[in-house]
Write an enzyme that holds these catalytic residues in place. Structure first.
Site, PDB file in Angstrom:
ATOM      1  N   ARG A 157       0.824  -1.221   0.000  1.00  0.00           N
ATOM      2  CA  ARG A 157       0.000   0.000   0.000  1.00  0.00           C
ATOM      3  C   ARG A 157       0.857   1.270   0.000  1.00  0.00           C
ATOM      4  O   ARG A 157       0.541   2.259   0.653  1.00  0.00           O
ATOM      5  CB  ARG A 157      -0.918   0.035   1.235  1.00  0.00           C
ATOM      6  CG  ARG A 157      -1.854  -1.122   1.378  1.00  0.00           C
ATOM      7  CD  ARG A 157      -2.979  -1.152   0.358  1.00  0.00           C
ATOM      8  NE  ARG A 157      -3.875  -2.262   0.676  1.00  0.00           N
ATOM      9  CZ  ARG A 157      -3.723  -3.499   0.219  1.00  0.00           C
ATOM     10  NH1 ARG A 157      -2.741  -3.781  -0.629  1.00  0.00           N
ATOM     11  NH2 ARG A 157      -4.549  -4.450   0.565  1.00  0.00           N
ATOM     12  N   SER A 230     -10.556   0.034   3.528  1.00  0.00           N
ATOM     13  CA  SER A 230      -9.757  -0.328   4.702  1.00  0.00           C
ATOM     14  C   SER A 230      -9.150   0.938   5.289  1.00  0.00           C
ATOM     15  O   SER A 230      -8.540   1.725   4.563  1.00  0.00           O
ATOM     16  CB  SER A 230      -8.616  -1.267   4.324  1.00  0.00           C
ATOM     17  OG  SER A 230      -9.119  -2.391   3.670  1.00  0.00           O
ATOM     18  N   GLU A 326      -4.324   3.983   6.599  1.00  0.00           N
ATOM     19  CA  GLU A 326      -4.071   3.767   5.173  1.00  0.00           C
ATOM     20  C   GLU A 326      -4.435   4.971   4.288  1.00  0.00           C
ATOM     21  O   GLU A 326      -3.658   5.355   3.407  1.00  0.00           O
ATOM     22  CB  GLU A 326      -4.832   2.513   4.712  1.00  0.00           C
ATOM     23  CG  GLU A 326      -4.389   2.021   3.358  1.00  0.00           C
ATOM     24  CD  GLU A 326      -5.171   0.809   2.875  1.00  0.00           C
ATOM     25  OE1 GLU A 326      -5.045  -0.248   3.482  1.00  0.00           O
ATOM     26  OE2 GLU A 326      -5.899   0.942   1.884  1.00  0.00           O
TER      27      GLU A 326
HETATM   28  P1  NAP Z   1     -10.281 -11.050   5.291  1.00  0.00           P
HETATM   29  O1  NAP Z   1     -10.632 -12.156   4.353  1.00  0.00           O
HETATM   30  O2  NAP Z   1     -11.191 -10.722   6.413  1.00  0.00           O
HETATM   31  O3  NAP Z   1      -8.816 -11.271   5.841  1.00  0.00           O
HETATM   32  C1  NAP Z   1      -8.250 -10.360   6.755  1.00  0.00           C
HETATM   33  C2  NAP Z   1      -6.820 -10.042   6.338  1.00  0.00           C
HETATM   34  O4  NAP Z   1      -6.064 -11.228   6.331  1.00  0.00           O
HETATM   35  C3  NAP Z   1      -6.783  -9.471   4.957  1.00  0.00           C
HETATM   36  O5  NAP Z   1      -6.621  -8.098   5.101  1.00  0.00           O
HETATM   37  C4  NAP Z   1      -5.656 -10.186   4.254  1.00  0.00           C
HETATM   38  O6  NAP Z   1      -4.509  -9.366   4.104  1.00  0.00           O
HETATM   39  C5  NAP Z   1      -5.265 -11.310   5.184  1.00  0.00           C
HETATM   40  N1  NAP Z   1      -5.486 -12.597   4.504  1.00  0.00           N
HETATM   41  C6  NAP Z   1      -6.648 -13.297   4.423  1.00  0.00           C
HETATM   42  N2  NAP Z   1      -6.465 -14.440   3.746  1.00  0.00           N
HETATM   43  C7  NAP Z   1      -5.163 -14.469   3.386  1.00  0.00           C
HETATM   44  C8  NAP Z   1      -4.358 -15.401   2.662  1.00  0.00           C
HETATM   45  N3  NAP Z   1      -4.873 -16.549   2.177  1.00  0.00           N
HETATM   46  N4  NAP Z   1      -3.070 -15.102   2.465  1.00  0.00           N
HETATM   47  C9  NAP Z   1      -2.543 -13.951   2.943  1.00  0.00           C
HETATM   48  N5  NAP Z   1      -3.243 -13.035   3.629  1.00  0.00           N
HETATM   49  C10 NAP Z   1      -4.542 -13.284   3.867  1.00  0.00           C
HETATM   50  O7  NAP Z   1     -10.068  -9.722   4.400  1.00  0.00           O
HETATM   51  P2  NAP Z   1     -11.128  -8.672   3.868  1.00  0.00           P
HETATM   52  O8  NAP Z   1     -11.152  -7.496   4.738  1.00  0.00           O
HETATM   53  O9  NAP Z   1     -12.422  -9.354   3.511  1.00  0.00           O
HETATM   54  O10 NAP Z   1     -10.419  -8.230   2.532  1.00  0.00           O
HETATM   55  C11 NAP Z   1     -10.242  -9.101   1.464  1.00  0.00           C
HETATM   56  C12 NAP Z   1      -9.191  -8.540   0.527  1.00  0.00           C
HETATM   57  O11 NAP Z   1      -9.607  -7.291  -0.022  1.00  0.00           O
HETATM   58  C13 NAP Z   1      -7.872  -8.280   1.222  1.00  0.00           C
HETATM   59  O12 NAP Z   1      -6.834  -8.614   0.355  1.00  0.00           O
HETATM   60  C14 NAP Z   1      -7.901  -6.792   1.504  1.00  0.00           C
HETATM   61  O13 NAP Z   1      -6.614  -6.234   1.558  1.00  0.00           O
HETATM   62  C15 NAP Z   1      -8.682  -6.282   0.320  1.00  0.00           C
HETATM   63  N6  NAP Z   1      -9.366  -5.034   0.643  1.00  0.00           N
HETATM   64  C16 NAP Z   1      -8.706  -3.865   0.513  1.00  0.00           C
HETATM   65  C17 NAP Z   1      -9.344  -2.688   0.834  1.00  0.00           C
HETATM   66  C18 NAP Z   1      -8.661  -1.371   0.725  1.00  0.00           C
HETATM   67  O14 NAP Z   1      -9.307  -0.344   0.911  1.00  0.00           O
HETATM   68  N7  NAP Z   1      -7.384  -1.329   0.504  1.00  0.00           N
HETATM   69  C19 NAP Z   1     -10.647  -2.702   1.288  1.00  0.00           C
HETATM   70  C20 NAP Z   1     -11.254  -3.906   1.442  1.00  0.00           C
HETATM   71  C21 NAP Z   1     -10.616  -5.072   1.112  1.00  0.00           C
HETATM   72  P3  NAP Z   1      -4.254  -8.411   2.833  1.00  0.00           P
HETATM   73  O15 NAP Z   1      -5.016  -7.171   3.121  1.00  0.00           O
HETATM   74  O16 NAP Z   1      -2.783  -8.152   2.858  1.00  0.00           O
HETATM   75  O17 NAP Z   1      -4.704  -9.094   1.596  1.00  0.00           O
END
Ligand code: NAP
Length: 330
Positions: A157, A230, A326
């Site tokens: 990020r 996020s 972020e």
């Molecule tokens: P989640 O499935 O609730 O998981 C929580 C965190 O654990 C995530 O942030 C993800 O990190 C990490 N994670 C989960 N499974 C993983 C795997 N198999 N390997 C490595 N890391 C893992 O996450 P969520 O909030 O629903 O989000 C899903 C994805 O969408 C994530 O990648 C998240 O970053 C992305 N997202 C980004 C934003 C944004 O505004 N930047 C908003 C919503 C969602 P990572 O974040 O590093 O992937």
């Protein structure tokens, strides 16, 4: 005075003295040629901004459009898009053209030009893994410079551009979409979503559709409930710190990184502190995903920051971890 409330997905109140829409590189060059000493805030889709109400002199709204195939060879297709293109529409367009590779980044709000600034990422893919190069204008000199992926200094990020706010205006981004496509479905939510639909060998479009469905369920629609996605970065800690936390919290989600460290899920940490679904005035911690802070209506940037500070203090006290914000705080 220009009201910026509708120009940030958090719907936080703020005004700018002037707003200038840039629809081409020539518009940007003309602006540089006649600009005074005013500080400029560059805005794309306004989806990663936290406006605190501080006086803003000038907003540059990047509206440079256009998308095209630049070249192709046996290994990849190179595709270019103007910085003002809507990110999700661009991703879906590449899929329609038969050029997969960006599907894991479906439905991320914002513009193509903003994607490299914070190196957007989701479901195991960071946009930096698909960027060939980009063009950015130095707003100090008007020079249009090409940055290859290495020069962008991408990390989690983060990029070189995030550290020089107001200097570089991204005008176009080129993506390298490999011909040998491989599905990236190892994130649990995707596997579950595809499994529920009985899809064993998904197409790129099916992965995109699955991600759209998951995001619609878990994340607020900015048109209904203001947010910047996020709000905190996931902390990355060394093995010893992770082991210490695991001894106290065996359920702690942790993911090994290439550098040997462990990434922790910030949303889980916040939830353990009891913040999921809580409110402080009109600012709240989203009930379906604690990592997202929301504006229930009429919140100010200061209120959101106060909520963020309270959450960070609780996470610090319970886990001895620092959460980093972020979005870009203005
Ligand atoms: P989640 O499935 O609730 O998981 C929580 C965190 O654990 C995530 O942030 C993800 O990190 C990490 N994670 C989960 N499974 C993983 C795997 N198999 N390997 C490595 N890391 C893992 O996450 P969520 O909030 O629903 O989000 C899903 C994805 O969408 C994530 O990648 C998240 O970053 C992305 N997202 C980004 C934003 C944004 O505004 N930047 C908003 C919503 C969602 P990572 O974040 O590093 O992937």
């Amino acid at each position: 005075m220009f009201d910026l409330t509708a120009l940030n997905t958090f719907a936080l109140p703020a005004t700018a003295q002037r707003l200038l829409r840039l629809q081409s590189c020539a518009d940007a060059q003309a602006f540089v040629a006649r600009r005074g000493r005013e500080a400029a805030l560059i805005v794309g889709g306004g989806s990663n901004l936290l406006l605190t109400g501080a006086a803003i002199e000038l907003v540059l709204k990047v509206e440079i459009r256009g998308r095209r195939k630049v070249s192709e060879d046996a290994a990849a297709v190179i595709v270019e898009a103007g910085a003002g293109e809507n990110w999700h529409d661009f991703v879906r367009w590449t899929l329609t053209q038969g050029w997969p590779g960006l599907e894991n980044l479906s439905l991320i709000p914002g513009t193509v030009g903003a994607a490299p600034i914070q190196n957007i990422g989701a479901y195991g893919l960071e946009v930096s893994e698909r960027i060939e190069a980009l063009d950015a204008m130095d707003l100090g000199t008007g020079e249009l410079r090409q940055f290859d992926a290495a020069a962008c200094r991408f990390s989690y990020r983060d990029s070189v551009f995030k550290h020089a706010p107001g200097r570089w205006l991204v005008t176009a981004v080129r993506f390298r979409l490999p011909r040998r496509w491989q599905p990236l479905t190892h994130y649990g939510d995707i596997e579950r979503e595809l499994g529920a639909q009985g899809i064993a060998a998904p197409t790129p479009r099916q992965i995109s559709d699955a991600i759209i469905a998951i995001r619609r369920r878990k994340l607020p629609d900015p048109a209904v409930l203001g947010s910047a996605g996020s709000f905190f970065k996931n902390p990355v800690v060394d093995q010893a710190a992770c082991a210490g936390l695991l001894a106290r919290y065996p359920a702690l989600p942790h993911y090994p990184q290439a550098d040997g460290r462990e990434k922790l899920a910030a949303g889980w940490l916040i939830e353990q502190c009891g913040w999921r679904g809580q409110r402080r005035g009109a600012a709240g911690c989203y009930d379906k995903q604690a990592l997202v802070l929301v504006n229930h209506g009429g919140a100010t940037g200061a209120e959101v920051l106060a909520l963020a500070d309270a959450i960070r203090a609780d996470v610090r006290a319970k886990f001895d971890l620092e959460l980093e914000i972020e979005p870009v705080v203005v």
